[in-house]
Scaffold this motif. Structure first.
Motif, PDB file in Angstrom:
ATOM      1  N   ILE A 154     127.658  39.103   8.467  1.00  0.00           N
ATOM      2  CA  ILE A 154     128.622  40.183   8.257  1.00  0.00           C
ATOM      3  C   ILE A 154     129.796  39.988   9.205  1.00  0.00           C
ATOM      4  N   GLY A 155     130.966  40.425   8.770  1.00  0.00           N
ATOM      5  CA  GLY A 155     132.130  40.406   9.624  1.00  0.00           C
ATOM      6  C   GLY A 155     132.667  41.815   9.827  1.00  0.00           C
ATOM      7  N   LEU A 156     133.131  42.105  11.028  1.00  0.00           N
ATOM      8  CA  LEU A 156     133.812  43.364  11.340  1.00  0.00           C
ATOM      9  C   LEU A 156     135.266  42.991  11.584  1.00  0.00           C
ATOM     10  N   ILE A 157     136.152  43.364  10.674  1.00  0.00           N
ATOM     11  CA  ILE A 157     137.509  42.830  10.713  1.00  0.00           C
ATOM     12  C   ILE A 157     138.555  43.939  10.741  1.00  0.00           C
ATOM     13  N   GLU A 158     139.757  43.557  11.170  1.00  0.00           N
ATOM     14  CA  GLU A 158     140.869  44.498  11.285  1.00  0.00           C
ATOM     15  C   GLU A 158     141.843  44.392  10.127  1.00  0.00           C
ATOM     16  N   GLY A 159     141.877  43.243   9.472  1.00  0.00           N
ATOM     17  CA  GLY A 159     142.845  43.018   8.400  1.00  0.00           C
ATOM     18  C   GLY A 159     142.184  42.998   7.037  1.00  0.00           C
ATOM     19  N   GLU A 160     142.996  43.009   6.016  1.00  0.00           N
ATOM     20  CA  GLU A 160     142.502  42.938   4.652  1.00  0.00           C
ATOM     21  C   GLU A 160     142.388  41.476   4.230  1.00  0.00           C
ATOM     22  N   VAL A 161     141.335  41.162   3.493  1.00  0.00           N
ATOM     23  CA  VAL A 161     141.164  39.820   2.939  1.00  0.00           C
ATOM     24  C   VAL A 161     140.884  39.962   1.448  1.00  0.00           C
ATOM     25  N   HIS A 162     141.283  38.969   0.696  1.00  0.00           N
ATOM     26  CA  HIS A 162     141.158  39.041  -0.755  1.00  0.00           C
ATOM     27  C   HIS A 162     140.549  37.746  -1.286  1.00  0.00           C
ATOM     28  N   PHE A 163     139.234  37.732  -1.369  1.00  0.00           N
ATOM     29  CA  PHE A 163     138.511  36.617  -1.961  1.00  0.00           C
ATOM     30  C   PHE A 163     137.510  37.188  -2.954  1.00  0.00           C
ATOM     31  N   GLN A 164     137.396  36.543  -4.091  1.00  0.00           N
ATOM     32  CA  GLN A 164     136.543  37.063  -5.158  1.00  0.00           C
ATOM     33  C   GLN A 164     135.083  37.136  -4.733  1.00  0.00           C
ATOM     34  N   ASP A 165     134.659  36.225  -3.843  1.00  0.00           N
ATOM     35  CA  ASP A 165     133.251  36.189  -3.455  1.00  0.00           C
ATOM     36  C   ASP A 165     132.933  37.067  -2.250  1.00  0.00           C
ATOM     37  N   LEU A 166     133.931  37.800  -1.731  1.00  0.00           N
ATOM     38  CA  LEU A 166     133.692  38.670  -0.583  1.00  0.00           C
ATOM     39  C   LEU A 166     133.805  40.134  -0.982  1.00  0.00           C
ATOM     40  N   GLU A 167     132.933  40.940  -0.406  1.00  0.00           N
ATOM     41  CA  GLU A 167     132.988  42.393  -0.578  1.00  0.00           C
ATOM     42  C   GLU A 167     133.523  43.008   0.714  1.00  0.00           C
ATOM     43  N   VAL A 168     134.587  43.778   0.606  1.00  0.00           N
ATOM     44  CA  VAL A 168     135.216  44.406   1.762  1.00  0.00           C
ATOM     45  C   VAL A 168     135.008  45.913   1.671  1.00  0.00           C
ATOM     46  N   GLN A 169     134.347  46.482   2.684  1.00  0.00           N
ATOM     47  CA  GLN A 169     134.049  47.918   2.699  1.00  0.00           C
ATOM     48  C   GLN A 169     134.790  48.589   3.859  1.00  0.00           C
ATOM     49  N   PRO A 170     135.479  49.708   3.631  1.00  0.00           N
ATOM     50  CA  PRO A 170     136.097  50.438   4.746  1.00  0.00           C
ATOM     51  C   PRO A 170     135.041  50.903   5.744  1.00  0.00           C
ATOM     52  N   TRP A 171     135.370  50.802   7.017  1.00  0.00           N
ATOM     53  CA  TRP A 171     134.438  51.197   8.080  1.00  0.00           C
ATOM     54  C   TRP A 171     134.970  52.424   8.829  1.00  0.00           C
ATOM     55  N   ARG A 172     136.069  52.300   9.557  1.00  0.00           N
ATOM     56  CA  ARG A 172     136.570  53.402  10.358  1.00  0.00           C
ATOM     57  C   ARG A 172     138.085  53.283  10.498  1.00  0.00           C
TER      58      ARG A 172
END
Length: 292
Positions: A143-161
Motif C-alpha cells: 500500500i502507498g500513502l501519498i499526497e498527490g493524485e495518480v492515474h493508472f488503470q491498475d491502481l485504486e486510489v482512495q481518499p484518506w484525510r
C-alpha cells in the motif's frame, strides 16, 4: 497440483529483479536451482513467461497477466504459514509513504500497529508520490500513502484525510510582517520548492495556476527538512504541508503567510493495486490510518 510454491516464488523474484542471479540470491538458492524451477514451470505448461534480453528477463504479456494472481496466491500462502507458526493473522506488511506523510504521520501509525500486532513485521519505504505509485504497481509495496493524485488503470486510489499547504517564510524575512500576499509579492519572491513528481509540488502548481511560469524558483529540493532550513536561512519562501510546519510555527522559527484567492487544500490518499490480495493485516492498517 502441477506447480509448486517455490516455482512461483522464483517467477515473482525474477519478475521483480529482471535477473535470475539476483532472484536466486533473494531466495537463498543457487542460480542453477532457480533456473531449473523456472524452466520446469514453463515446460510443464508449455508456456513462456519472460522475454530473454541478454541476461535480463522481461515479463511478456502472459507473465504480466499472471503476476497479480501469483502475488495474491503467495500472499495468502504466507499469511496461512504465519498463522500456523505464530497463531497470528497479521503477516508482513510493506508500506510506502511520501515524505510529508512518512516523516510526520506514518511512524506514529506504525507504532500503534506494532503495539496491537507485536508478531507482525512491517517496513516503511519513504519516497515521492511518483516512486511510491510505481512500486505499488510493481507489487513491491502492499500500500502507498501519498499526497498527490495518480492515474493508472491498475491502481485504486482512495481518499484518506484532508490536508492543506501553507506558504511560509523565516521570522526575519521582509514578508513576515506583510500580512496578506498578492500576486505581485508572490512573483517578486524567491521560492524554495519540492521537486516535480512530488505530491506537494503537484498541489502547489495547481494552487498557483496562472503564475507558475513566472515564479522565481531558486531551489528545488527533495526533502522537507532541507526546504525548511533553506527558508529559515533566509534564502526565500516555501510552501509545504501544514503537518510538517506546526512545530516550527509554535517555536516561531517560521511564519505562515496568508495568500488570499489561492486554494491550497488537498487530500492524502491510499493507493493499492486493484489485483492485490487484501490481507487481514492490510485491512487493519487501513482502518488504523482512518482512525488516526
Amino acid at each position: 497440483m502441477k506447480y509448486t510454491l517455490r516455482q512461483l516464488q522464483v517467477f515473482l523474484a525474477a519478475a521483480h529483479s529482471q535477473n535470475l542471479t539476483r532472484a536466486a540470491e533473494e531466495l537463498a538458492m543457487s542460480q542453477s536451482a532457480a533456473s531449473g524451477a523456472l524452466r520446469e514451470l514453463e515446460t510443464h505448461f508449455d508456456i513462456k513467461l519472460f522475454d530473454r534480453v541478454g541476461k535480463r528477463l522481461q515479463l511478456n504479456e502472459l507473465g504480466r497477466l499472471l503476476q497479480p494472481r501469483v502475488e495474491a496466491l503467495l500472499a495468502q500462502a504466507g499469511e496461512l504459514e504465519l498463522a500456523f507458526q505464530q497463531h497470528a493473522e497479521a503477516g508482513p506488511l510493506k508500506v510506502g509513504a511520501t515524505l510529508s506523510i512518512g516523516n510526520y504521520l506514518a511512524v506514529a501509525i506504525m507504532a500503534r500497529f506494532m503495539a496491537a500486532h507485536p508478531d507482525a513485521r512491517i517496513s516503511l519505504d519513504v519516497e515521492n508520490t511518483a516512486t511510491i505509485a510505481e512500486k505499488v504497481r510493481n507489487f513491491e509495496l502492499d500500500i502507498g500513502l501519498i499526497e498527490g493524485e495518480v492515474h493508472f488503470q491498475d491502481l485504486e486510489v482512495q481518499p484518506w484525510r484532508e490536508d492543506e499547504l501553507v506558504v511560509f517564510c523565516a521570522a526575519g524575512h521582509p514578508l513576515a510582517s506583510a500580512g496578506r500576499l498578492g500576486d505581485d509579492e508572490l512573483l517578486d519572491a524567491d521560492w524554495i520548492l519540492r521537486e516535480s513528481g512530488s505530491g506537494t509540488r503537484q498541489a502547489f502548481d495547481r494552487a498557483m495556476h496562472g503564475l507558475m511560469p513566472r515564479l522565481k524558483v531558486l531551489l528545488e529540493l527533495q526533502h522537507t527538512e532541507a526546504i525548511k532550513r533553506a527558508v529559515q536561512a533566509g534564502l526565500g519562501i516555501g510552501c509545504l504541508s501544514r503537518v510538517t510546519l506546526e512545530d516550527s510555527f509554535r517555536r516561531g522559527d517560521l511564519v505562515p503567510l496568508v495568500v488570499p484567492g489561492r486554494d491550497f487544500r488537498r487530500l492524502f490518499y491510499f493507493v493499492l493495486h486493484r489485483q492485490k490480495y487484501r490481507s487481514a493485516g492490510l485491512e487493519r492498517w487501513i482502518a488504523l490510518c482512518r482512525e488516526s
